[in-house]
Enzyme design. Structure first.
Site: not given
Ligand code: GAL
Length: 670
Positions: A114, A153, A308
């Site tokens: 990605r 991000e 997140e």
């Molecule tokens: C973040 C990202 C998410 C997922 C996550 C896993 O960096 O935005 O899409 O990959 O990490 O910890």
């Protein structure tokens, strides 16, 4: 006009990334029902779905997303709709290879993971414009739409690009900044090592060089890439603003993330959101807390969302430790206590395929609502839903720490007297004392309004730009206390030395000059003597001459022994303190404790170790958070003249409160 966050989500947001495109349609309804059960009120949808939405160039399929948004809305769940640009589809780079970012060695990245796009690619920017306009036009009136989640991000995996198009863009950026090649030569100090340029197209990236790069050039490359990625964000933002002027926008930030100047970015965001993944056994809870405080500070104390976190464990460390029962809940409350109005996760349902299938989620592979994970999620979600009244409350800090991204970039460039200095570690060192004393602290830029603060700490502020010292002088002369640590005030915004004796711009404010630096090797140490007490020090010593300041600690050993290590200076109505070394935590602790006492900066209530105590304020209401990180319960005395309401148990409480191990109390009073 764009609506405020409290208007669109008048509560503590609870939910997570939701990736329905990875699941059969029949799971969607089950998801929505389970979300309701868990108290979910907001999800981020379509973050990585470009290749599903636009299967071929210009051919859009929204049928699945229409259904998903309808189902979510019917179940009372709001949506942060993503713009789907975080991972471009393979057909795009097949047809237009120039959209791919290029590594230092000239090799392009490829699809299959990605974020492989070049932020400077015009073709990529056009493709972004198209899909963002389509999504915005289609869902502008959808009742589930609460906010726009732009990209994801930015810069996470890739914040540099060395493509030909990026090089052209870099030259243009430099031209815009300096106008003439003579100015660029002066600003980059190119008479050094015969680096003069006659034409803009002689300029290359500061990579693939036989030895040291030109630091001014490298710094500008960092600025350029920050700006390039920021431009990309603004392209999306502008489209969304035009089509949906009322809908707030954000992108999600990361912690300890150096490449992007988040203070600048936040100005273009309606909400600061960020993603947090502390290692459960790292044993440094203050770091996690500091990230929250920094995020809260980016938009002047406006509440942020934790976009997140993980319920249990990630899958991208060597060994992915699981949060113990109760830890996820407790840490989530720490988020709220430090100014978070949103507690969200990556992700809703644990993936069945792909690189993240072992990453924890709100609904684990077992799909069992009785699982520990789901039960903890459900408990937290339902509790947070009782705290709607808390949303929008603020933190009142009397102290601040200066944090500056450009300084971070500059101080860690090569060729320094000490090349193992870590800006973050120096900031952590001072922050930790605030954390351990439960003293609220904000983060500020060197030019921020400091009038609400009594104490400002500036660790390792190597770069002082464009007269920032005048602002600091004003703060101190009007009664503030400023603490500055070693190797501060050394260079200007081009990373050129401020001549006139180190630290030239801060000399009169601090009442000292530093004649020489004496960095120490990894195994060297020294001792400083303060009020007859001895403290270890390492990393660095300054050879200081007093120019009005008085020493409050001196070095005990080496050729500069008995010379000042820490100085105190009365300046106007206030005081400035300079620490010309890297003293032990015990010294920093002692020094700051003295200042807290002198300035009457106190914790909300007294508490034993490993108990976080914080307050948020809304109108006359104060919310007191007591977070017990110990395994055993603690009893905390309260102000016996006040009556508190225990918000989670909805009952009055007075005199004292007992908080169980790994548990929290939220008490409101006025
Ligand atoms: C973040 C990202 C998410 C997922 C996550 C896993 O960096 O935005 O899409 O990959 O990490 O910890």
């Amino acid at each position: 006009m764009v609506k405020s966050i409290q208007e669109v989500v008048p509560r503590i947001a609870f939910g997570g990334d939701y990736n329905p495109e990875q699941w059969d349609e029949k799971v969607w309804l089950e998801d929505a029902k389970l979300m309701q059960e868990a108290g979910v009120n907001l999800v981020s949808v379509a973050i990585f779905s470009w290749s599903v939405i636009e299967r071929e160039e210009g051919k859009f399929d929204f049928s699945w997303l229409d259904k998903v948004l309808d189902i979510l809305h019917q179940h009372g769940i709001g949506v942060c709709l993503a713009t789907a640009t975080a991972s471009p589809p393979a057909w795009l780079s097949k047809k237009y290879p120039e959209v791919l970012a290029v590594q230092e060695n000239g090799v392009p990245y490829q699809p299959g993971s990605r974020q492989h796009y070049s932020p400077n690619s015009k073709r990529f920017r056009d493709a972004v414009r198209l899909i963002v306009s389509k999504i915005a036009a289609r869902y502008q009136d959808h009742p589930a739409l609460k906010m726009w989640h732009i990209n994801n991000e930015y810069g996470c995996h890739l914040s540099e690009c060395y493509s030909e198009e990026s090089l052209q863009a870099f030259r243009k950026w430099l031209h815009d900044r300096y106008q003439t090649i003579d100015t660029l030569n002066e600003k980059w100090g190119t008479n050094f090592w015969s680096q003069r340029y006659n034409e803009w197209d002689e300029i290359q990236f500061p990579v693939n060089l036989p030895t040291f790069y030109n630091p001014s050039q490298k710094l500008d490359y960092k600025r350029f890439m920050n700006d390039a990625i920021f431009e990309l964000y603004k392209i999306e933002k502008d489209i969304l603003r035009e089509i949906t002027p009322n809908v707030p926008v954000f992108t999600n930030f990361m912690y300890e993330f150096k490449p992007l100047n988040y203070f600048e970015w936040s100005k273009e965001m309606d909400l600061v959101t960020w993603d947090s993944y502390p290692d459960p056994r790292e044993g440094k809870p203050y770091r996690h807390a500091m990230h929250h405080d920094l995020m809260r500070s980016l938009k002047n104390g406006q509440p942020f969302y934790l976009m997140e976190q993980v319920t249990s464990h990630v899958n991208w460390r060597d060994i992915n430790l699981t949060k113990k029962p109760g830890e996820m809940r407790l840490w989530s409350y720490s988020t709220v206590a430090r100014g978070g109005d949103g507690v969200m996760y990556f992700q809703w349902r644990q993936g069945k395929a792909g690189a993240e299938k072992f990453h924890g989620a709100m609904v684990p592979h077992s799909n069992d609502p009785k699982s520990r994970t789901f039960q903890e999620v459900k408990q937290l979600g339902n509790e947070l839903n009782k705290l709607d009244h808390l949303a929008g409350s603020k933190t009142n800090a009397k102290a601040a720490i200066i944090f500056d991204w450009e300084n971070w970039w500059a101080v860690e460039l090569e060729g320094k007297p000490h090349n193992k200095l870590s800006y973050l570690n120096q900031v952590y060192k001072y922050y930790k004392v605030f954390y351990e004393h439960n003293i609220a602290v904000d983060f500020v830029r060197p030019t921020s309004d400091l009038t609400n603060y009594q104490l400002v700490v500036a660790p390792l502020l190597y770069m002082i730009k464009n007269g920032e010292e005048t602002h600091l002088e004003q703060f101190v002369s009007q009664g503030g206390t400023l603490l500055v640590s070693f190797f501060s005030g050394i260079v200007n915004e081009q990373d050129h030395i401020h001549l006139g004796g180190y630290p030239a711009p801060l000399r009169s404010l601090l009442g000292i000059t530093v004649e020489e630096f004496a960095p120490m090797s990894d195994d060297e140490k020294n001792i400083i003597v303060a009020n007859g007490e001895l403290f270890e020090t390492k990393t660095w010593s300054d050879v200081i001459h007093l120019e009005g300041a008085r020493p409050i600690a001196t070095f005990k050993e080496d050729w500069y022994k008995e010379k000042p290590a820490v100085t105190f200076h009365r300046y106007g109505q206030g005081n400035s303190i300079y620490i010309g070394t890297d003293p032990s935590e015990s010294y920093v602790n002692k020094l700051l404790e003295g200042l807290f006492q002198q300035l009457e900066i106190t914790a909300p209530v007294e508490s034993p170790a490993n108990v976080e105590v914080l307050e948020r304020v809304k109108g006359d209401n104060i919310y007191l958070f007591i977070l017990n990180h110990n395994e055993d319960s603690v009893t905390i005395s309260l102000d016996n003249e006040l009556t508190y309401v225990d918000c989670l148990h909805e009952k009055p409480i007075s005199n004292e409160v007992t908080v169980g191990g790994t548990d929290v109390a939220i008490l409101s009073y006025s």
